[in-house]
Each structure stands twice: as C-alpha cells, then as structure tokens.
Motif scaffolding. Structure first.
Motif, PDB file in Angstrom:
ATOM      1  N   ALA A  91       0.845  -1.193   0.000  1.00  0.00           N
ATOM      2  CA  ALA A  91       0.000   0.000   0.000  1.00  0.00           C
ATOM      3  C   ALA A  91       0.879   1.242   0.000  1.00  0.00           C
ATOM      4  O   ALA A  91       1.779   1.377   0.831  1.00  0.00           O
ATOM      5  N   THR A  92       0.618   2.150  -0.951  1.00  0.00           N
ATOM      6  CA  THR A  92       1.432   3.355  -1.082  1.00  0.00           C
ATOM      7  C   THR A  92       0.584   4.615  -1.036  1.00  0.00           C
ATOM      8  O   THR A  92      -0.567   4.616  -1.457  1.00  0.00           O
ATOM      9  N   ASP A  93       1.199   5.667  -0.513  1.00  0.00           N
ATOM     10  CA  ASP A  93       0.615   7.001  -0.643  1.00  0.00           C
ATOM     11  C   ASP A  93       1.628   7.914  -1.351  1.00  0.00           C
ATOM     12  O   ASP A  93       1.594   9.119  -1.209  1.00  0.00           O
ATOM     13  N   VAL A  99       9.551   4.041  -3.160  1.00  0.00           N
ATOM     14  CA  VAL A  99      10.296   3.310  -4.195  1.00  0.00           C
ATOM     15  C   VAL A  99      11.383   2.472  -3.532  1.00  0.00           C
ATOM     16  O   VAL A  99      11.557   1.287  -3.856  1.00  0.00           O
ATOM     17  N   GLN A 100      12.091   3.049  -2.583  1.00  0.00           N
ATOM     18  CA  GLN A 100      13.111   2.307  -1.854  1.00  0.00           C
ATOM     19  C   GLN A 100      12.480   1.144  -1.083  1.00  0.00           C
ATOM     20  O   GLN A 100      13.034   0.035  -1.042  1.00  0.00           O
ATOM     21  N   SER A 101      11.327   1.359  -0.489  1.00  0.00           N
ATOM     22  CA  SER A 101      10.655   0.295   0.265  1.00  0.00           C
ATOM     23  C   SER A 101      10.253  -0.861  -0.640  1.00  0.00           C
ATOM     24  O   SER A 101      10.398  -2.031  -0.265  1.00  0.00           O
ATOM     25  N   VAL A 102       9.756  -0.556  -1.834  1.00  0.00           N
ATOM     26  CA  VAL A 102       9.394  -1.615  -2.778  1.00  0.00           C
ATOM     27  C   VAL A 102      10.657  -2.363  -3.211  1.00  0.00           C
ATOM     28  O   VAL A 102      10.657  -3.600  -3.314  1.00  0.00           O
ATOM     29  N   TYR A 103      11.741  -1.645  -3.446  1.00  0.00           N
ATOM     30  CA  TYR A 103      13.004  -2.293  -3.801  1.00  0.00           C
ATOM     31  C   TYR A 103      13.435  -3.267  -2.700  1.00  0.00           C
ATOM     32  O   TYR A 103      13.793  -4.424  -2.979  1.00  0.00           O
ATOM     33  N   GLN A 136       3.607   8.714 -12.517  1.00  0.00           N
ATOM     34  CA  GLN A 136       4.978   9.081 -12.170  1.00  0.00           C
ATOM     35  C   GLN A 136       5.622   8.020 -11.278  1.00  0.00           C
ATOM     36  O   GLN A 136       6.791   7.662 -11.446  1.00  0.00           O
ATOM     37  N   PHE A 137       4.844   7.509 -10.339  1.00  0.00           N
ATOM     38  CA  PHE A 137       5.351   6.484  -9.432  1.00  0.00           C
ATOM     39  C   PHE A 137       5.686   5.205 -10.202  1.00  0.00           C
ATOM     40  O   PHE A 137       6.730   4.582  -9.975  1.00  0.00           O
ATOM     41  N   MET A 138       4.818   4.820 -11.137  1.00  0.00           N
ATOM     42  CA  MET A 138       5.061   3.628 -11.959  1.00  0.00           C
ATOM     43  C   MET A 138       6.358   3.768 -12.748  1.00  0.00           C
ATOM     44  O   MET A 138       7.146   2.821 -12.832  1.00  0.00           O
ATOM     45  N   VAL A 139       6.596   4.953 -13.301  1.00  0.00           N
ATOM     46  CA  VAL A 139       7.825   5.194 -14.056  1.00  0.00           C
ATOM     47  C   VAL A 139       9.039   5.026 -13.142  1.00  0.00           C
ATOM     48  O   VAL A 139      10.024   4.376 -13.507  1.00  0.00           O
ATOM     49  N   GLN A 140       8.977   5.594 -11.934  1.00  0.00           N
ATOM     50  CA  GLN A 140      10.099   5.496 -10.991  1.00  0.00           C
ATOM     51  C   GLN A 140      10.362   4.056 -10.579  1.00  0.00           C
ATOM     52  O   GLN A 140      11.516   3.621 -10.510  1.00  0.00           O
TER      53      GLN A 140
END
Length: 199
Positions: A91-93, A99-103, A136-140
């Motif tokens: 879950a993101t806001d 991005v670092q957390s998903v990595y 933008q988040f998807m691109v990052q």
C-alpha cells in the motif's frame, strides 16, 4: 527462557538457530534500544492482539516498535500458518521512501519470487491528480527496480484503512506491506499517517 529454548530446539531440525537474548524492562524500550545498538536488517515480531483499532491489528508493543525504529519490521499475526509468499500487496501514498521500500521488498523476498501489487487508494474526486501521481510512481518503480513481477492497482475512497484491509484479506494476497515514516508535527495534525489509519 527455558520454554523458548525448547521451542527453538524442536523447530531447528539440525539448522543453526539465532542466539536468544532476554532483556528486562518495558518491552518497547528494550526492543528499540537493542535494535539501535546492533546493525539488524530486519525485526520479526508476533502479535497477540490488544484493545483499540491500531493495537488490535498490530498489538500494543509491535505498533510502538514499528513507529519508533527505522529497521523494517515483519509482523506475523497470532495463529498464522506458514504459506509460501506468492503475492504481496504493497500500500502506497507515494511517499518519498516508497520506491526504496518496494526495492527492499523485492530483495527480502526474492527467494519466493512473489508478484507484488502496488495499491494506491485515492481520495474521491481527485482522479486526475492521483492518476498523474500513479503514472509518475510507476515510471520510478520500473526505472529503478529490476524486478518484472510488479503490477499496479488504484481504488477510490476516503476510508483508506477499510479499503486496504478489504483488498488485503480478499484471499488473493499472502502478505500486506506498508511503509511507515516519521511525520512532522504539522503533518500529524493535518493529515496523519496512512499507516496509522490502517492499523
């Protein structure tokens, strides 16, 4: 302490098990103090449940540790049985550290090769702005994370916690991941934490 040793001995089946450390004092303070003194990569905590919405989901000590440490905390609910982790809901806001957390999520669970679904719950009536943020988040994520099993999901509503909980407990996911961050006093007063609203 002896019953802990017996449990670990019976569970180890010939594998090396970590050392047991027993501390005396307030649980939250002891855990956070120990975590601050050593370079742990991950804290693993169980929950027993408690009273109130936040404490009922995470447990009192666990929720306080999550808020007070910078080390990732894996929370295992009471009564949970092991299942291979094949689907993770994140879950993101769109916070700076997401991005670092998903990595990190892809690194911690790479052995399982799970599909990770990134969920954003947007405010009712803000579709255009939220869609742009999601794009933008998807691109990052795609640019910075070399992991192909990531998809994106967006839902609309003002009850973030309820929506996230409904999706997380739908049976499609084996794990829910959320990133907490320290808020400044103004943010705590005006908007609060999505993580805290969820738990």
């Amino acid at each position: 302490s002896e019953w802990i040793r017996q449990i670990l001995d019976s569970a180890s089946s010939g594998h090396e098990f970590p050392e047991i450390l027993v501390k005396y004092g307030p649980a939250t303070d002891s855990i956070v103090s120990e975590a601050d003194r050593h370079p742990y990569d991950l804290l693993i905590m169980g929950t027993q449940g408690a009273h109130g919405l936040e404490d009922g989901v995470l447990g009192t000590v666990t929720s306080h540790v999550v808020r007070r440490t910078d080390i990732p905390v894996l929370v295992i609910p009471e009564g949970h049985s092991y299942v291979p982790i094949r689907r993770i809901l994140y879950a993101t806001d769109f916070a700076e550290n997401d991005v670092q957390s998903v990595y990190l999520l892809t690194r911690y669970f790479k052995t399982f090769r799970p599909r990770i679904t990134i969920l954003h719950v947007q405010h009712v009536g803000s579709q255009e702005v939220e869609r742009q943020k999601m794009d933008q988040f998807m691109v990052q994520v795609r640019k910075n994370i070399p992991y192909s099993s990531i998809d994106f999901l967006s839902r609309e509503g003002d009850s973030f916690g309820r929506i996230i909980q409904e999706i997380a407990t739908s049976g499609e996911y084996d794990m829910l991941s959320i990133s907490s961050r320290r808020l400044n006093p103004f943010d705590r007063l005006t908007s609060g934490s999505v993580t805290k609203k969820l738990v």
